[in-house]
Write an enzyme that holds these catalytic residues in place. Structure first.
Site: not given
Ligand code: GLP
Length: 231
Positions: A56, A125, A127, A132
């Site tokens: 993403d 949440n 995702h 989302e």
């Molecule tokens: C982000 C990204 C995801 C990621 C997730 C967790 O918003 N869009 O691809 O896996 O949230 O992020 P983190 O590993 O920093 O907790």
């Protein structure tokens, strides 16, 4: 957790040097990427024939922006494992035609034969990628409006200034992700315990996008103790 997950990636790569890998950014995979870089340095991992796709990206920033996921993966992994730049694909959040960019990306993934191994993190949440919670989820790579909680969780990437966090992002769709042959999801820390519980134990619902992974044949979940504390 990072070592186990890295070992798993390495094992897959050895069986299939031309592996197509889907890669997340974020805090969670940092240790995995560091371990893969170490393994590549010792000659244990050979990424020279692999292809990678970022999961993403934020809208409105280009690949040189410090918060760019493309840049993050490039600096944390690609440059350290000797993977040719033309074998690393990312979404361009600064593209003029964002819907066209999503279509181009989805087609590039399918042209590469689809994702062989998809690494994922998870949002607090539920995702995955930037898919989302919603009543409906587009299947393929698409443009998405970020929820406030996700923007807040991303603020650190923008100097702690919520106003600078983009309101939109581009993401592989849940359909793109479910088409991957194998999915490895990583989660660490207490803030992920609830979404991990709902992913594993809850009903399948687009309100917890990670729960849809229950429908996949080959998902492996790597958790630290805090993230697993509600299971
Ligand atoms: C982000 C990204 C995801 C990621 C997730 C967790 O918003 N869009 O691809 O896996 O949230 O992020 P983190 O590993 O920093 O907790």
């Amino acid at each position: 957790m990072a070592q186990e997950a890295a070992r798993r990636v390495l094992e897959t790569l050895r069986q299939r040097p031309e592996l197509v890998l889907g890669l997340p950014a974020g805090r969670t995979p940092v240790g995995v990427y560091a371990e893969l870089a170490r393994l590549a340095e010792t000659g244990a991992a050979d990424f020279s024939r692999a292809t990678t796709f970022a999961l993403d990206e934020f809208v409105g920033i280009d690949h040189s922006h410090p918060a760019s996921f493309h840049r993050f993966i490039r600096e944390r992994l690609i440059e350290n494992v000797g993977l040719a730049r033309d074998r690393f694909h990312g979404l361009n959040g600064a593209a003029h035609d964002l819907d066209g960019e999503c279509d181009r990306y989805e087609a590039a993934i399918q042209r590469a034969g689809g994702i062989g191994l998809q690494l994922l993190g998870i949002g607090a949440n539920g995702h995955i990628g930037f898919n989302e919670p919603a009543d409906e989820l587009p299947a393929a790579t698409h443009r998405v409006t970020l929820l406030e909680g996700t923007r807040r969780a991303s603020a650190a990437l923008f100097g702690g200034d919520l106003a600078r966090v983009p309101r939109e992002a581009l993401t592989m769709g849940v359909g793109t992700i479910l088409k991957a042959e194998t999915v490895i999801l990583l989660a660490a820390g207490e803030t992920k315990a609830s979404s991990v519980e709902r992913m594993v134990r809850g009903p399948l619902t687009t309100r917890v996008p990670a729960s849809l992974l229950q429908a996949h044949r080959s998902v492996e979940v790597y958790l630290d103790r805090m993230a697993a504390s509600r299971l």
